[in-house]
Design an enzyme around this catalytic site. Structure first.
Site, mmCIF file in Angstrom:
data_model
loop_
_atom_site.group_PDB
_atom_site.id
_atom_site.type_symbol
_atom_site.label_atom_id
_atom_site.label_comp_id
_atom_site.label_asym_id
_atom_site.label_seq_id
_atom_site.Cartn_x
_atom_site.Cartn_y
_atom_site.Cartn_z
ATOM 1 N N ASP A 67 0.816 -1.218 0.000
ATOM 2 C CA ASP A 67 0.000 0.000 0.000
ATOM 3 C C ASP A 67 0.851 1.269 0.000
ATOM 4 O O ASP A 67 2.075 1.217 0.166
ATOM 5 C CB ASP A 67 -0.952 -0.001 1.216
ATOM 6 C CG ASP A 67 -0.271 -0.384 2.523
ATOM 7 O OD1 ASP A 67 0.975 -0.340 2.579
ATOM 8 O OD2 ASP A 67 -0.962 -0.716 3.476
ATOM 9 N N ASN A 136 -7.159 -2.439 14.380
ATOM 10 C CA ASN A 136 -8.553 -2.738 14.035
ATOM 11 C C ASN A 136 -8.671 -3.946 13.107
ATOM 12 O O ASN A 136 -9.733 -4.229 12.575
ATOM 13 C CB ASN A 136 -9.223 -1.509 13.390
ATOM 14 C CG ASN A 136 -8.558 -1.114 12.069
ATOM 15 O OD1 ASN A 136 -7.602 -1.736 11.634
ATOM 16 N ND2 ASN A 136 -9.082 -0.082 11.433
ATOM 17 N N HIS A 138 -6.970 -4.392 10.210
ATOM 18 C CA HIS A 138 -6.733 -4.189 8.774
ATOM 19 C C HIS A 138 -5.446 -4.880 8.317
ATOM 20 O O HIS A 138 -4.493 -5.027 9.085
ATOM 21 C CB HIS A 138 -6.768 -2.710 8.368
ATOM 22 C CG HIS A 138 -5.616 -1.864 8.759
ATOM 23 N ND1 HIS A 138 -5.741 -0.548 9.133
ATOM 24 C CD2 HIS A 138 -4.283 -2.108 8.812
ATOM 25 C CE1 HIS A 138 -4.558 -0.044 9.390
ATOM 26 N NE2 HIS A 138 -3.660 -0.965 9.205
ATOM 27 N N GLU A 143 -9.559 -1.909 5.340
ATOM 28 C CA GLU A 143 -10.146 -1.558 6.633
ATOM 29 C C GLU A 143 -11.409 -2.385 6.898
ATOM 30 O O GLU A 143 -12.076 -2.823 5.952
ATOM 31 C CB GLU A 143 -10.530 -0.062 6.621
ATOM 32 C CG GLU A 143 -9.364 0.894 6.405
ATOM 33 C CD GLU A 143 -8.532 1.118 7.667
ATOM 34 O OE1 GLU A 143 -8.499 0.243 8.551
ATOM 35 O OE2 GLU A 143 -7.881 2.177 7.747
#
Ligand code: GLP
Length: 243
Positions: A67, A136, A138, A143
């Site tokens: 990413d 979280n 990801h 996400e």
């Protein structure tokens, strides 16, 4: 899913580096999927050390990063381009043409996403994908959501991600709101995956992943559907696991 728990960050980083180096020794033209974040820094420095000692040769390796922030130029100090060149690419012998990252400032974002996926396919797919994990859940910048994207795409970063990643910027307002990320399909097509997590702040997410339920609300839980995944953890990250 195999799990390795190492006693501290030093041992954890060595273990992760051995996984990558073994892949490259077995297949000198391996395609590596690479991750950024603070977690793999120790892995990269161990790999650099192994390269300097002559234990591993990256001259035929090809790489694809997961990413990049949208809106940051490659030379921005917080861009993932900058991170990768500083911590790894400039310090080993991977030819520049073999290095691929999603562009942070593409002229045509949609086209850039499609080209990234085509380049991965042309390379024959990813042999070993290295992943970190967000607090979280990801992976890359996929996400938590009702639905996930399979291919490379543009992401609106979750508020939690912006907050957690603001530690690298002067203020939370400077954290880009969007990123370009490999999709979960590209990750899941990798032949082998290692997921790295270190530190107390990953305890809860590792516990959730270990529950063996698959949910797009915890994107890393999709890894249960892959046949060759190894979690590499330090004791702090593993402290919520039973047994
Ligand atoms: C970032 C990256 C991920 C990384 C994760 C964890 O936002 N997009 O690829 O794995 O968050 O980062 P860290 O290792 O710093 O905890």
């Amino acid at each position: 899913m195999q799990v390795h728990v190492l006693k501290n960050y030093r041992e954890f980083s060595k273990k992760a580096a051995y996984f990558v180096a073994s892949q490259v020794i077995l297949k000198p033209d391996a395609v590596l999927g690479l991750a950024t974040g603070s977690t793999p820094l120790g892995m990269y420095s161990n790999l650099v050390e192994m390269y300097c000692k002559g234990d591993v040769d990256f001259s035929r390796v090809r790489t694809f990063n997961l990413d990049e922030y949208l809106g940051l130029k490659a030379d921005h100090p917080q861009s993932y381009h900058h991170y990768m060149f500083e911590n790894f690419f400039n310090r080993v012998n991977i030819p520049r043409d073999n290095i691929n990252l999603p562009p942070g400032k593409p002229e045509d974002t949609e086209k850039a996403c499609r080209e990234y996926d085509k380049a991965i396919a042309r390379a024959g797919g990813i042999d070993l994908q290295v992943l970190g994990v967000g607090t979280n859940g990801h992976i890359g910048f996929n996400e938590p959501a009702d639905t996930l994207y399979s291919e490379t795409h543009v992401v609106d970063l979750a508020p939690e991600t912006i907050e957690v990643n603001s530690r690298f910027f002067d203020s939370p307002g400077e954290v880009p709101r969007r990123a370009i990320s490999m999709g979960v399909g590209s990750i899941m097509r990798a032949k082998k995956i290692i997921l790295l997590a270190s530190g107390e702040n990953k305890r809860e997410v590792i516990k959730k992943i270990a529950e063996e339920r698959v949910s797009t609300e915890v994107p890393a839980s999709l890894l249960h559907l892959h046949r060759d995944v190894t979690l590499i953890l330090d004791e702090e990250a593993a402290s919520g696991l039973g047994g």
